[in-house]
Design a protein around this motif. Structure first.
Motif, PDB file in Angstrom:
ATOM      1  N   ASP A   1      87.195  91.348   2.024  1.00 46.82           N
ATOM      2  CA  ASP A   1      87.321  92.483   1.102  1.00 46.82           C
ATOM      3  C   ASP A   1      88.178  92.097  -0.101  1.00 46.82           C
ATOM      4  O   ASP A   1      87.880  92.471  -1.242  1.00 46.82           O
ATOM      5  N   TYR A   2      89.227  91.314   0.129  1.00 46.50           N
ATOM      6  CA  TYR A   2      90.090  90.872  -0.968  1.00 46.50           C
ATOM      7  C   TYR A   2      89.332  89.942  -1.915  1.00 46.50           C
ATOM      8  O   TYR A   2      89.377  90.095  -3.131  1.00 46.50           O
ATOM      9  N   GLN A   3      88.626  88.959  -1.372  1.00 47.20           N
ATOM     10  CA  GLN A   3      87.865  88.021  -2.196  1.00 47.20           C
ATOM     11  C   GLN A   3      86.815  88.734  -3.034  1.00 47.20           C
ATOM     12  O   GLN A   3      86.586  88.400  -4.193  1.00 47.20           O
ATOM     13  N   LYS A   4      86.204  89.713  -2.430  1.00 45.77           N
ATOM     14  CA  LYS A   4      85.084  90.403  -3.077  1.00 45.77           C
ATOM     15  C   LYS A   4      85.512  91.129  -4.347  1.00 45.77           C
ATOM     16  O   LYS A   4      84.703  91.325  -5.262  1.00 45.77           O
ATOM     17  N   GLU A   5      86.778  91.499  -4.453  1.00 47.47           N
ATOM     18  CA  GLU A   5      87.254  92.220  -5.625  1.00 47.47           C
ATOM     19  C   GLU A   5      87.060  91.416  -6.905  1.00 47.47           C
ATOM     20  O   GLU A   5      86.949  91.984  -7.990  1.00 47.47           O
ATOM     21  N   TYR A   6      87.001  90.094  -6.784  1.00 51.17           N
ATOM     22  CA  TYR A   6      86.821  89.240  -7.959  1.00 51.17           C
ATOM     23  C   TYR A   6      85.355  89.127  -8.378  1.00 51.17           C
ATOM     24  O   TYR A   6      85.047  88.455  -9.356  1.00 51.17           O
ATOM     25  N   PHE A   7      84.472  89.787  -7.658  1.00 50.27           N
ATOM     26  CA  PHE A   7      83.044  89.641  -7.941  1.00 50.27           C
ATOM     27  C   PHE A   7      82.324  90.971  -8.133  1.00 50.27           C
ATOM     28  O   PHE A   7      81.108  91.015  -8.182  1.00 50.27           O
ATOM     29  N   LYS A   8      83.085  92.050  -8.272  1.00 46.21           N
ATOM     30  CA  LYS A   8      82.483  93.375  -8.434  1.00 46.21           C
ATOM     31  C   LYS A   8      82.254  93.747  -9.888  1.00 46.21           C
ATOM     32  O   LYS A   8      81.486  94.669 -10.179  1.00 46.21           O
ATOM     33  N   GLY A   9      82.939  93.113 -10.826  1.00 43.22           N
ATOM     34  CA  GLY A   9      82.801  93.469 -12.219  1.00 43.22           C
ATOM     35  C   GLY A   9      83.590  94.705 -12.598  1.00 43.22           C
ATOM     36  O   GLY A   9      84.497  95.137 -11.880  1.00 43.22           O
ATOM     37  N   VAL A  10      83.232  95.297 -13.733  1.00 42.82           N
ATOM     38  CA  VAL A  10      83.999  96.436 -14.257  1.00 42.82           C
ATOM     39  C   VAL A  10      83.302  97.777 -14.053  1.00 42.82           C
ATOM     40  O   VAL A  10      83.912  98.832 -14.245  1.00 42.82           O
ATOM     41  N   PHE A  11      82.032  97.749 -13.663  1.00 45.04           N
ATOM     42  CA  PHE A  11      81.298  99.002 -13.482  1.00 45.04           C
ATOM     43  C   PHE A  11      81.286  99.374 -12.001  1.00 45.04           C
ATOM     44  O   PHE A  11      80.353  99.084 -11.257  1.00 45.04           O
ATOM     45  N   LEU A  12      82.385 100.016 -11.592  1.00 44.59           N
ATOM     46  CA  LEU A  12      82.633 100.316 -10.189  1.00 44.59           C
ATOM     47  C   LEU A  12      82.277 101.763  -9.850  1.00 44.59           C
ATOM     48  O   LEU A  12      82.231 102.635 -10.729  1.00 44.59           O
ATOM     49  N   LYS A  13      82.076 101.998  -8.581  1.00 48.04           N
ATOM     50  CA  LYS A  13      81.772 103.346  -8.104  1.00 48.04           C
ATOM     51  C   LYS A  13      82.872 104.318  -8.540  1.00 48.04           C
ATOM     52  O   LYS A  13      84.057 104.034  -8.410  1.00 48.04           O
ATOM     53  N   ASP A  14      82.452 105.450  -9.108  1.00 48.76           N
ATOM     54  CA  ASP A  14      83.331 106.532  -9.569  1.00 48.76           C
ATOM     55  C   ASP A  14      84.168 106.146 -10.790  1.00 48.76           C
ATOM     56  O   ASP A  14      85.113 106.844 -11.147  1.00 48.76           O
ATOM     57  N   ARG A  15      83.808 105.067 -11.440  1.00 45.34           N
ATOM     58  CA  ARG A  15      84.471 104.696 -12.700  1.00 45.34           C
ATOM     59  C   ARG A  15      83.510 104.978 -13.856  1.00 45.34           C
ATOM     60  O   ARG A  15      82.337 104.577 -13.812  1.00 45.34           O
ATOM     61  N   THR A  16      84.008 105.629 -14.887  1.00 47.90           N
ATOM     62  CA  THR A  16      83.204 105.920 -16.066  1.00 47.90           C
ATOM     63  C   THR A  16      83.755 105.120 -17.249  1.00 47.90           C
ATOM     64  O   THR A  16      84.945 105.191 -17.557  1.00 47.90           O
ATOM     65  N   VAL A  17      82.885 104.356 -17.894  1.00 52.15           N
ATOM     66  CA  VAL A  17      83.277 103.512 -19.029  1.00 52.15           C
ATOM     67  C   VAL A  17      82.476 103.941 -20.255  1.00 52.15           C
ATOM     68  O   VAL A  17      81.248 103.978 -20.215  1.00 52.15           O
ATOM     69  N   GLU A  18      83.184 104.264 -21.326  1.00 49.72           N
ATOM     70  CA  GLU A  18      82.541 104.604 -22.591  1.00 49.72           C
ATOM     71  C   GLU A  18      82.735 103.453 -23.568  1.00 49.72           C
ATOM     72  O   GLU A  18      83.849 102.990 -23.776  1.00 49.72           O
ATOM     73  N   LEU A  19      81.630 102.994 -24.152  1.00 49.96           N
ATOM     74  CA  LEU A  19      81.682 101.887 -25.099  1.00 49.96           C
ATOM     75  C   LEU A  19      81.192 102.330 -26.469  1.00 49.96           C
ATOM     76  O   LEU A  19      80.184 103.022 -26.588  1.00 49.96           O
ATOM     77  N   SER A  20      81.899 101.905 -27.502  1.00 45.59           N
ATOM     78  CA  SER A  20      81.513 102.206 -28.880  1.00 45.59           C
ATOM     79  C   SER A  20      80.557 101.132 -29.389  1.00 45.59           C
ATOM     80  O   SER A  20      80.314 100.113 -28.736  1.00 45.59           O
ATOM     81  N   SER A  21      80.025 101.347 -30.585  1.00 46.89           N
ATOM     82  CA  SER A  21      79.023 100.448 -31.143  1.00 46.89           C
ATOM     83  C   SER A  21      79.607  99.050 -31.392  1.00 46.89           C
ATOM     84  O   SER A  21      80.735  98.907 -31.856  1.00 46.89           O
ATOM     85  N   PHE A  22      78.815  98.036 -31.047  1.00 46.89           N
ATOM     86  CA  PHE A  22      79.249  96.657 -31.272  1.00 46.89           C
ATOM     87  C   PHE A  22      78.044  95.724 -31.273  1.00 46.89           C
ATOM     88  O   PHE A  22      76.949  96.072 -30.802  1.00 46.89           O
ATOM     89  N   SER A  23      78.263  94.549 -31.825  1.00 46.03           N
ATOM     90  CA  SER A  23      77.264  93.483 -31.770  1.00 46.03           C
ATOM     91  C   SER A  23      77.904  92.262 -31.124  1.00 46.03           C
ATOM     92  O   SER A  23      79.132  92.146 -31.044  1.00 46.03           O
ATOM     93  N   ILE A  24      77.064  91.342 -30.666  1.00 46.56           N
ATOM     94  CA  ILE A  24      77.560  90.149 -29.983  1.00 46.56           C
ATOM     95  C   ILE A  24      76.684  88.971 -30.375  1.00 46.56           C
ATOM     96  O   ILE A  24      75.496  89.134 -30.688  1.00 46.56           O
TER      97      ILE A  24
END
Length: 402
Positions: free
Chosen positions: A110-133
């Motif tokens: 469970d500890y190791q797995k935390e490094y492989f879940k990314g930023v879009f987690l269950k019950d987390r809401t992320v708002e992103l503004s306009s950007f290019s890459i």
């Protein structure tokens, strides 16, 4: 003795060893300043025929023209101007489609797995503004033009048919990357995104003034200098070039559409044959059953003599971005920190202190696990540029669209 001359080299043909010959006139090239010959031309004839190569430095206008042309078609709009995207994650499907849930009573897993879940987690809401890459990782040619140095370990011996100058820059710490971004922004008339206490002239900041771990760390004065860089401020409202935030990087690597099937792919452009435990021998077995090699330079094709590869030779992901998995791992703007849910965040930038930074995407020597779009190992921006970790590290560019 006959002397051949052109804009890039001269060949001195041996006449009589020890006999003096006339000074070779300095060549000229429009837009460049002549910096000398390599190797240095001796006063007397050499013992054999020698070729001396001219060393050039681009003038500012030449650098500006080169950089502008080099990145002219690089950028992909991920979120259009005036728009925002809200990613509400209701379950674990952003990562458990390729990594199994924790086995019962296995706290270490469970500890190791935390490094492989990314930023879009269950019950987390992320708002992103306009950007290019940028479609591509920053090349050695572009980095050298702007910074007047190519620090890359892999600065010679490209794979057959590949162009050396178009390999990604490597051996770059976080401070190097943000300095490059600010210098490029100023060069092309844009607002610098990053600010460091005491640094007022980014345009003329030398490479040697950028912090990196060495014996100077025994000095209290140097520690204080590094701490100021660790406290770098990032202003996403500026229109200059910068590193993508970690959330922007992962959003783009997943294809930029949470409703599309690619969103749940393990790597940029491709997924696993089936999900497995990350510490299972089966993980590498199933990686072979996919076509990741069509999309990434990674460990299954690792050649320590070659290392990195020319950018843009593999297939892109669904947004048209190349090498988001493999080749060199890429710095993000964020300071590394644990991510918690439930929470709602807008344009997150991680930890305010950049002593430990975020790299994403894996490298040419990584196995499948390191190339996951959700893998988020931590780094250290103050690492010496010659460390094993930095030899595999580069970056790509992003811009806010306001």
């Amino acid at each position: 003795g006959a002397v051949k001359e052109n804009s890039d080299s001269v060949t001195q043909v041996c006449k009589k060893v020890g006999e003096k010959f006339k000074d070779i006139p300095n060549p000229t090239k429009k837009g460049y300043t002549f910096m000398g010959w390599s190797p240095s031309v001796p006063e007397t004839y050499p013992t054999k025929d020698e070729t001396y190569t001219a060393m050039w430095k681009m003038n500012k206008d030449t650098v500006k023209e080169f950089a502008s042309d080099h990145i002219k078609d690089w950028f992909v709009t991920v979120i259009p101007q005036g728009q925002t995207v809200v990613i509400e994650t209701k379950d674990n499907s952003s990562w458990n489609t390729y990594i199994n849930e924790t086995p019962e009573d296995d706290e270490e897993y469970d500890y190791q797995k935390e490094y492989f879940k990314g930023v879009f987690l269950k019950d987390r809401t992320v708002e992103l503004s306009s950007f290019s890459i940028s479609k591509f990782e920053v090349t050695q040619a572009l980095f050298e033009a702007v910074m007047e140095i190519n620090p890359s370990k892999y600065s010679s011996n490209p794979a057959e048919g590949e162009i050396q100058e178009l390999r990604p820059v490597d051996t770059v710490n976080w401070f190097d990357a943000i300095t490059f971004c600010n210098k490029l922004s100023l060069l092309l008339g844009l607002e610098p995104v990053y600010s460091v206490e005491g640094i007022t002239d980014w345009e003329n900041l030398s490479y040697s003034d950028i912090p990196h771990k060495n014996d100077n760390l025994n000095s209290d004065e140097y520690y204080e200098y590094v701490d100021k860089w660790n406290d770098t401020k990032t202003d996403l409202s500026k229109n200059g070039y910068r590193l993508p935030t970690e959330a922007e990087w992962e959003f783009a690597a997943r294809g930029g559409n949470p409703k599309a099937k690619e969103w749940k792919y393990a790597c940029a452009g491709v997924t696993l044959a089936k999900n497995v435990y990350i510490d299972s021998p089966e993980f590498d077995k199933y990686s072979v059953e996919t076509d990741l090699s069509d999309y990434a330079w990674y460990g299954d094709h690792y050649d320590s003599e070659i290392g990195t590869h020319q950018v843009g030779l593999k297939k892109p992901n669904s947004l048209g971005l190349y090498d988001m998995s493999g080749n060199v791992e890429e710095w993000c703007s964020d300071g590394w920190e644990g991510i918690y849910s439930p929470e709602t965040v807008k344009d997150p930038l991680g930890n305010d202190n950049h002593h430990t930074g975020v790299t994403r995407g894996g490298t040419f020597s990584s196995y499948y696990l390191g190339c996951l779009v959700s893998s988020r190992p931590d780094g250290n921006p103050a690492f010496t540029r010659s460390s094993n970790q930095m030899e595999n590290t580069g970056f790509r560019l992003a811009r806010s669209i306001r």
